[in-house]
Structures are given as C-alpha cells and as structure tokens.
Motif scaffolding. Structure first.
Motif, PDB file in Angstrom:
ATOM      1  N   THR A 115      -9.961  61.261-100.415  1.00 16.26           N
ATOM      2  CA  THR A 115     -10.231  62.249-101.224  1.00 16.26           C
ATOM      3  C   THR A 115      -8.822  62.633-102.380  1.00 16.26           C
ATOM      4  O   THR A 115      -9.272  63.447-103.343  1.00 16.26           O
ATOM      5  N   TRP A 116      -7.755  61.681-102.065  1.00 18.94           N
ATOM      6  CA  TRP A 116      -7.160  61.846-102.935  1.00 18.94           C
ATOM      7  C   TRP A 116      -6.580  61.335-104.435  1.00 18.94           C
ATOM      8  O   TRP A 116      -6.200  61.698-104.651  1.00 18.94           O
ATOM      9  N   ASN A 117      -8.188  60.642-104.374  1.00 23.71           N
ATOM     10  CA  ASN A 117      -8.298  60.247-105.538  1.00 23.71           C
ATOM     11  C   ASN A 117      -8.668  60.761-106.558  1.00 23.71           C
ATOM     12  O   ASN A 117      -8.206  60.496-107.794  1.00 23.71           O
ATOM     13  N   TYR A 118      -9.072  62.395-105.937  1.00 21.94           N
ATOM     14  CA  TYR A 118      -8.512  63.447-107.157  1.00 21.94           C
ATOM     15  C   TYR A 118      -7.604  63.251-108.189  1.00 21.94           C
ATOM     16  O   TYR A 118      -7.507  63.459-108.944  1.00 21.94           O
ATOM     17  N   PHE A 119      -6.751  63.302-107.026  1.00 17.56           N
ATOM     18  CA  PHE A 119      -5.269  63.210-107.946  1.00 17.56           C
ATOM     19  C   PHE A 119      -4.741  61.809-108.738  1.00 17.56           C
ATOM     20  O   PHE A 119      -3.903  62.182-109.968  1.00 17.56           O
ATOM     21  N   ASP A 120      -5.342  61.006-108.029  1.00 21.19           N
ATOM     22  CA  ASP A 120      -4.731  59.746-108.740  1.00 21.19           C
ATOM     23  C   ASP A 120      -5.717  58.815-109.114  1.00 21.19           C
ATOM     24  O   ASP A 120      -5.099  58.029-109.855  1.00 21.19           O
ATOM     25  N   GLN A 121      -6.875  59.564-110.012  1.00 19.34           N
ATOM     26  CA  GLN A 121      -7.652  58.587-110.366  1.00 19.34           C
ATOM     27  C   GLN A 121      -8.925  60.090-111.166  1.00 19.34           C
ATOM     28  O   GLN A 121      -8.922  61.078-111.005  1.00 19.34           O
ATOM     29  N   HIS A 126     -14.052  56.853-105.642  1.00 20.36           N
ATOM     30  CA  HIS A 126     -14.279  56.710-104.629  1.00 20.36           C
ATOM     31  C   HIS A 126     -13.973  57.586-103.443  1.00 20.36           C
ATOM     32  O   HIS A 126     -13.218  58.152-103.661  1.00 20.36           O
ATOM     33  N   ILE A 127     -14.947  58.971-102.936  1.00 18.86           N
ATOM     34  CA  ILE A 127     -14.161  59.654-102.394  1.00 18.86           C
ATOM     35  C   ILE A 127     -14.997  59.588-101.230  1.00 18.86           C
ATOM     36  O   ILE A 127     -14.363  60.617-100.194  1.00 18.86           O
ATOM     37  N   GLY A 128     -15.753  58.971-100.334  1.00 17.48           N
ATOM     38  CA  GLY A 128     -16.336  58.391 -99.300  1.00 17.48           C
ATOM     39  C   GLY A 128     -17.092  58.190 -98.796  1.00 17.48           C
ATOM     40  O   GLY A 128     -17.444  57.369 -99.325  1.00 17.48           O
ATOM     41  N   TRP A 129     -17.299  57.603 -97.370  1.00 19.74           N
ATOM     42  CA  TRP A 129     -18.827  57.126 -96.698  1.00 19.74           C
ATOM     43  C   TRP A 129     -19.712  58.240 -96.321  1.00 19.74           C
ATOM     44  O   TRP A 129     -19.331  58.435 -95.369  1.00 19.74           O
ATOM     45  N   ALA A 130     -20.512  57.091 -96.299  1.00 24.55           N
ATOM     46  CA  ALA A 130     -22.424  57.781 -95.630  1.00 24.55           C
ATOM     47  C   ALA A 130     -22.539  56.904 -94.703  1.00 24.55           C
ATOM     48  O   ALA A 130     -23.007  55.482 -95.079  1.00 24.55           O
ATOM     49  N   ILE A 131     -22.949  57.385 -93.888  1.00 27.65           N
ATOM     50  CA  ILE A 131     -22.875  56.016 -92.535  1.00 27.65           C
ATOM     51  C   ILE A 131     -24.721  56.831 -92.262  1.00 27.65           C
ATOM     52  O   ILE A 131     -25.012  58.250 -91.741  1.00 27.65           O
TER      53      ILE A 131
END
Length: 252
Positions: A115-121, A126-131
């Motif tokens: 979720t910190w990618n919202y701050f950095d990129q 990429h914000i998570g994984w689906a399984i």
C-alpha cells in the motif's frame, strides 16, 4: 450485728450490679467508629471510584464554521479558494474511502506493505495479491517450507491500481496552494498536512499518514464545507461527516 453486716454486704452487691448494668447501657449508647475491615465492599468509597462527568468534546456549529471559513479564506481570490476546496475535498475522499472500505491504516501499519506504493510510485502500481479462497498462506508456507514472498510469487495474482500522483506530487501541489493563503491558521494547518505526508513517506509510518487524513477530514467537513448538512443530507450514515477530530487551529 451479723444480720446488719449481711444486709450491708447485700446492698453493696446490688449497687455494684446496678452500676455495672448502667455502665454497659451507656457504652452501648455511645457512638462507635466502624472498622473499615468489617464494612461491605460496596460501602468502601475510594474518591477515585466516584464517576466524573466527562467533558463533551467540542464540535463546531454551522455558524462557527461559516465564521471561521470567512476568516480563513480572507485575502484569497475566488480561483485560489476553488482550487483549495477541490484539492482538500478530493484528498479527503480518497483517504476516507480507504479508511471505510479498505482498512488502509491497518495495512499501513506494516512499513513493507505494498500500500505504501501509493506514496512512492506513480502510474500502474502493485498494491496487493489475490489468492484462491481455499489457500492459507501460513499453512502453505509451513508445509512447503517457503517464504511469504515465494508463496505469493507461486500462487498469487498481482493487484494493480493507477496512481496519478505520489506523495512528492501531492506535497508540491499543496505548497503551491499554501503560497496563496493569507490566514496564519489555515497556512499552518495546510503545512501540517504537507509535513505529515513527508514524514509518512520517508519512514513508512502509519501514524503520520493518519494525522494528515484527520486534518484533511476536519478541514473538509468543518471549514470548507459543513459536513453534517452539506454532505449529511446525501448519506444515510452521518457519523463520519459529523465527526470532528479537533485538528483545526482556527478553533483553538
């Protein structure tokens, strides 16, 4: 002579008996200080246990918000006010959605969370994984002796989002808005948002992100708008738009 002596002795005994009896009555009638150890538990009052009336938290009224808004926006052009209002509302709505529907602050407690990618990129991030629902990461990692990263690489599907701006962009735009603000209280609060966003980005510290959100929330609903009415008329649950965190300097 013997009879007289016997009578005297008998009278003395009766007098002593009466004295002892009345002495006992007087003692029984005297006030007795109770022993605290003999009192029932509910009779022992500790001053700290006496309930104290809680102070009602301050929430600005509509009239107070209108007066504060006029004061805060004094000296700004209509274009500057419109830009400020739009920026704050959009930022608050983004955080509010994440808070209410995505549990974003719990995610940000992990400094390595995607979720910190919202701050950095910016761009596609990429914000998570689906399984698969029947897969348990901990069980699979233990059984296969693999790490969480290896598990998601093997079984996960990337969740991505389009992020038009990162924390640096947000701060840059906010600083442009701050340059047009004349009121010292509004200036300080906007700078607080910028500073807390910077600290959140640098250390990936959730508390700073949460502080920025609370200021955005209060500035939107209790300065630039009046949440309980301006927004409350359009929503069923008014608890969020009516909540005041007490962040705004102009009411202090």
């Amino acid at each position: 002579m013997v009879k007289r002596r016997a009578v005297v002795i008998l009278l003395a005994v009766l007098v002593i008996g009466v004295f002892v009896s009345w002495n006992g009555v007087f003692k029984s009638l005297a006030p007795v200080e109770p022993d605290p150890n003999d009192l029932p538990a509910n009779d022992l009052h500790n001053p700290a246990d006496i309930p104290v009336e809680e102070e009602v938290p301050f929430v600005p009224s509509k009239e107070e918000v209108l007066a504060a808004r006029e004061q805060a926006l004094e000296g700004m052009t209509s274009e500057q006010i419109e830009r400020l209002t739009k920026f704050i509302i959009e930022a608050n709505m983004w955080w509010e959605y994440g808070y209410l529907y995505e549990n974003i602050f719990s995610q940000l407690e992990d400094p390595d969370a995607l979720t910190w990618n919202y701050f950095d990129q910016t761009g596609e991030i990429h914000i998570g994984w689906a399984i698969d629902a029947d897969l348990d990461p901990d069980t699979a990692c233990a059984e296969e002796n693999i790490t969480k990263d290896e598990f998601y690489a093997k079984y996960g599907k990337r969740i991505v989002a389009n992020n038009p701006y990162n924390a640096d962009d947000f701060i840059s735009w906010l600083e442009d808005i701050i340059a047009g603000v004349q009121n010292e209280y509004l200036h300080a609060d906007l700078q607080y948002i910028a500073d807390e966003t910077q600290l959140a980005k640098e250390g990936h510290i959730m508390e700073h992100a949460n502080n920025a959100y609370k200021m955005l929330h209060d500035m939107d609903y209790f300065l630039l708008r009046y949440g309980p009415i301006d927004v409350g008329q359009f929503v069923r649950d008014k608890s969020t738009v009516s909540k005041y965190y007490g962040m705004l300097s102009i009411y202090s």
